[in-house]
Design an enzyme around this catalytic site. Structure first.
Site, PDB file in Angstrom:
ATOM      1  N   SER A   6       0.825  -1.200   0.000  1.00  0.00           N
ATOM      2  CA  SER A   6       0.000   0.000   0.000  1.00  0.00           C
ATOM      3  C   SER A   6       0.865   1.259   0.000  1.00  0.00           C
ATOM      4  O   SER A   6       1.649   1.483  -0.908  1.00  0.00           O
ATOM      5  CB  SER A   6      -0.960  -0.016   1.190  1.00  0.00           C
ATOM      6  N   ASP A  29      -6.258   1.688  -4.050  1.00  0.00           N
ATOM      7  CA  ASP A  29      -7.584   1.294  -3.568  1.00  0.00           C
ATOM      8  C   ASP A  29      -8.251   2.401  -2.764  1.00  0.00           C
ATOM      9  O   ASP A  29      -9.427   2.304  -2.428  1.00  0.00           O
ATOM     10  CB  ASP A  29      -7.529  -0.008  -2.760  1.00  0.00           C
ATOM     11  N   ASP A  53      -3.535   6.213  -3.370  1.00  0.00           N
ATOM     12  CA  ASP A  53      -2.399   5.666  -2.632  1.00  0.00           C
ATOM     13  C   ASP A  53      -1.664   4.649  -3.509  1.00  0.00           C
ATOM     14  O   ASP A  53      -1.993   4.476  -4.686  1.00  0.00           O
ATOM     15  CB  ASP A  53      -2.844   5.061  -1.296  1.00  0.00           C
ATOM     16  N   ASP A 110      -1.390   1.356  -3.873  1.00  0.00           N
ATOM     17  CA  ASP A 110      -2.086   0.273  -4.566  1.00  0.00           C
ATOM     18  C   ASP A 110      -3.416   0.727  -5.133  1.00  0.00           C
ATOM     19  O   ASP A 110      -4.197  -0.090  -5.620  1.00  0.00           O
ATOM     20  CB  ASP A 110      -2.259  -0.948  -3.657  1.00  0.00           C
TER      21      ASP A 110
END
Length: 489
Positions: free
Chosen positions: A107, A262, A258, A260
């Site tokens: 992340s 999501d 961010d 990743d």
């Protein structure tokens, strides 16, 4: 001595330093454990057991994916690799293919980290209470040498599949932007996976029709070293470049993702961040109207840190509102058990029934663009309707004894406000919302660090600041320092 996996396998996912903590050997053990705990038990009929695996742009990703896949194939599981993708891209693949999945990402964490987010068939979460603790135990046994290394099944296969275009088309089908007014949109990908997904979903890279969007890209180059800023928009410093660019370009809106991709954060045309609570209310109201138009009673999920405006606005609009503790595994469980159409968190995770009850920042972004583009007012005026109260944001204090600090706060407030409302759904929430002046705060311990997280909301700025400062002085009476802006797990 083998690594103690409790250091990297926490309540929600796997995350650790590479290779000191998350090495290929550890990844293979986790892959084997995932096969035994999740994939094989979920396989039905004559269909061969299979799992889908994706990764973000970190340099350590390919090697870890290969090791993880080796653990799966040794158990007789076929592996479908979808390559570079966002975390919600992996959830999409799990949902449409009907397969358990694994996403290799850390992340927003720095480049030296990597991790794994696991899900069951249909993007259902794998958390500590839904299989992750068992996966940790099995993997630990493999590393310690106390568990058999394979089940003796025939080896699985590894194949590759491109799914970015299907992901983009799936999202476009859920929110139609074709008829909105033209919008100029600045997007900060933070060198993360939005650099791949935004051109596919909002642009034409996946072969989809041109939308009435003038996209201004920032940091779209995939680079797991994050050369421009951390890929964590929850930290205010990481939004500064976007805020400046929105104003400089005369844009209608700014979006930040961010690492990743999501989570999605929104900035208005003045460069001012729009709170995730306001986005939860805005998107929630759109989903409420859609449900009511279909003759259904809508249910909306929100965590206990979101603004009181969220349940106020949504319940007034006719929704059943369910309050839950912080954390995606809790939200997803409540989403599924309540057949909720939408859920939102203060950390900018947004969940949709239409997206397998999973979180997707890109779908939230589509809703915001649709809401903005189907009316004439600027985003700052639209957002005002959803932000009637004043909040502190999340403030983290490093304390030697979180329980003792919490007790100090509770004792002081119970003495000052006899009969004050206190609940313990997640940490402690102390509320004077039914009194005057209106305020509430939540204080809860981190699952992974010696931190206490404080969130305060009040009807006006002065009251919010007074409550915030009072609580912090009590919390930090024995504090060793503080750290602000860190993401909630």
């Amino acid at each position: 001595m083998a690594l103690d996996l409790s250091r990297i396998i926490k309540a929600y996912d796997v995350r650790g330093l590479v290779p000191e903590e998350l090495s290929p050997e550890v990844a293979r053990a986790i892959g084997t454990a995932f096969a035994r705990v999740v994939v094989l038990p979920e396989a039905t009929g004559d269909t061969r057991p299979a799992a889908v695996v994706g990764r973000d742009m970190r340099d350590s990703g390919p090697g870890l994916v290969d090791a993880f896949a080796a653990g799966l194939t040794a158990e007789g599981v076929d592996v479908l690799r979808i390559g570079l993708c966002s975390t919600d891209g992996l959830y999409h693949a799990s949902g449409v293919l009907g397969l358990p999945g694994a996403m290799f990402t850390a992340s927003h964490n720095p480049a030296e980290y990597n991790g794994i987010k696991l899900c069951r068939t249909g993007a259902r979460p794998v958390g500590d209470a839904t299989g992750l603790a068992e996966i940790r135990a099995v993997a630990q046994g493999l590393l310690d040498g106390s568990a058999e290394t394979s089940t003796g099944l025939a080896g699985g296969t590894v194949t590759d599949k491109e799914m970015l275009g299907e992901y983009a088309a799936f999202l476009r089908d859920l929110v139609d932007l074709a008829g909105i007014r033209p919008l100029k949109v600045v997007i900060d990908a933070g060198n993360g996976m939005a650099g791949l997904t935004v051109p596919a979903v909002l642009g034409t890279d996946a072969g989809l029709p041109q939308l009435p969007l003038d996209l201004v890209p920032m940091y779209f180059e995939l680079d797991g070293t994050f050369p421009n800023h951390e890929a964590n928009p929850l930290e205010p410093a990481n939004l500064l470049d976007l805020q400046t660019a929105v104003v400089a370009n005369g844009a209608d809106i700014g979006l930040a993702f961010d690492g990743d991709a999501d989570r999605c954060f929104v900035v208005d045309e003045k460069g001012v961040p729009v709170s995730p609570s306001a986005i939860t209310a805005l998107v929630g109201l759109r989903e409420v109207e859609k449900e009511k138009a279909a003759g259904r009673t809508p249910t909306i999920i929100h965590n206990l840190i979101t603004s009181r405006a969220v349940p106020d606005l949504l319940s007034t609009a006719g929704a059943q509102v369910v309050r839950t503790r912080v954390g995606h595994s809790y939200i997803k469980a409540e989403m599924a058990s309540n057949d909720a159409v939408f859920g939102g968190e203060h950390s900018a995770h947004y969940y949709f029934r239409d997206f397998f009850f999973a979180d997707t920042g890109m779908l939230a972004a589509l809703h915001v663009l649709a809401a903005l583009g189907t009316q004439p007012h600027p985003l700052s005026e639209v957002a005002e309707m959803y932000e009637p109260y004043v909040s502190s944001g999340e403030i983290n204090s490093r304390v030697p004894d979180a329980a003792a600090a919490t007790t100090r706060v509770l004792d002081a407030y119970r003495l000052a406000y006899p009969g004050i409302d206190v609940d313990t759904l997640d940490g402690v929430t102390v509320s004077n919302w039914d009194g005057h002046p209106q305020w509430w705060f939540n204080l809860r311990a981190s699952n992974t660090e010696p931190l206490l997280r404080l969130n305060v909301e009040a009807a006006d700025q002065d009251i919010m600041e007074k409550v915030r400062d009072d609580v912090l002085s009590l919390v930090r009476g024995q504090a060793t320092g503080s750290a602000e802006g860190e993401e909630t797990p």
